[in-house]
Design a protein around this motif. Structure first.
Motif, mmCIF file in Angstrom:
data_model
loop_
_atom_site.group_PDB
_atom_site.id
_atom_site.type_symbol
_atom_site.label_atom_id
_atom_site.label_comp_id
_atom_site.label_asym_id
_atom_site.label_seq_id
_atom_site.Cartn_x
_atom_site.Cartn_y
_atom_site.Cartn_z
ATOM 1 N N PHE A 286 0.833 -1.211 0.000
ATOM 2 C CA PHE A 286 0.000 0.000 0.000
ATOM 3 C C PHE A 286 0.865 1.258 0.000
ATOM 4 N N ASP B 234 3.648 1.619 -1.695
ATOM 5 C CA ASP B 234 3.988 1.806 -3.108
ATOM 6 C C ASP B 234 2.765 2.257 -3.916
ATOM 7 N N GLU B 235 1.615 1.695 -3.642
ATOM 8 C CA GLU B 235 0.383 2.085 -4.346
ATOM 9 C C GLU B 235 0.094 3.572 -4.140
ATOM 10 N N GLN C 106 2.749 5.657 -6.024
ATOM 11 C CA GLN C 106 2.533 5.577 -7.470
ATOM 12 C C GLN C 106 1.292 6.355 -7.914
ATOM 13 N N ALA C 107 0.303 6.489 -7.047
ATOM 14 C CA ALA C 107 -0.915 7.231 -7.392
ATOM 15 C C ALA C 107 -0.612 8.702 -7.661
ATOM 16 N N SER D 16 -3.945 1.681 4.007
ATOM 17 C CA SER D 16 -4.186 0.780 2.878
ATOM 18 C C SER D 16 -5.515 1.123 2.217
#
Length: 159
Positions: free
Chosen positions: A12, A14-15, A18-19, A80
């Motif tokens: 989460f 990294d997510e 990256q967003a 998350s």
């Protein structure tokens, strides 16, 4: 946060990076590079909020600046995607505020709250933080282009 916790935090973390909406970390970090950036050494601390073996979020906290600025704290938060909207950010935020109080900090300063991150801005305001300034166009949001970064402050002692 233990070393074993990172395996659940990294996806989460990294997510969110990256967003491209809330953090200015480089997009090409490895898991180990990211862990080194996220994990705060003493006198700071990195924590996770875990329920039933699942990590729902993580926060870092500690001095905002070293030396003569170390009486003011700071923190960062990641929740998350599966846990958003369920009070995880608030619980982490309340923990961070109490940790700073217990550790004797005089205030908490958030250096860079993206102005389009309305959920975070509202949460921090609900916990008593106020916007003391906004740096215009200081963050390049993937969805909104150049937007401001709020500096937010929560005094912990009067005077």
């Amino acid at each position: 946060m233990t070393e074993e916790d990172w395996a659940q935090v990294w996806p989460f973390w990294d997510e969110i990076v990256q967003a491209g909406e809330t953090y200015a970390y480089p997009l090409d970090l490895t898991s180990e590079q990211a862990r080194a950036l996220w994990t705060v050494p003493p006198p700071g601390q990195t924590v996770v909020l875990e329920e039933d073996g699942t990590i729902l979020g993580s926060a870092t906290m500690g001095p905002n600046r070293p030396g003569r600025g170390s009486h003011v704290g700071t923190a960062s938060f990641m929740v998350s995607g599966a846990a958003r909207g369920k009070g995880v950010g608030r619980r982490l935020g309340e923990h961070v505020v109490q940790w700073h109080r217990d550790a004797g900090f005089r205030a908490i300063q958030f250096n860079a709250v993206v102005e389009t991150n309305e959920a975070a801005v509202h949460l921090w305001q609900a916990l008593g933080f106020r916007i003391i300034g906004t740096v215009p166009e200081a963050f390049d949001s993937r969805a909104h282009g150049l937007v401001g970064l709020h500096v937010m402050l929560l005094p912990l002692v009067e005077g």
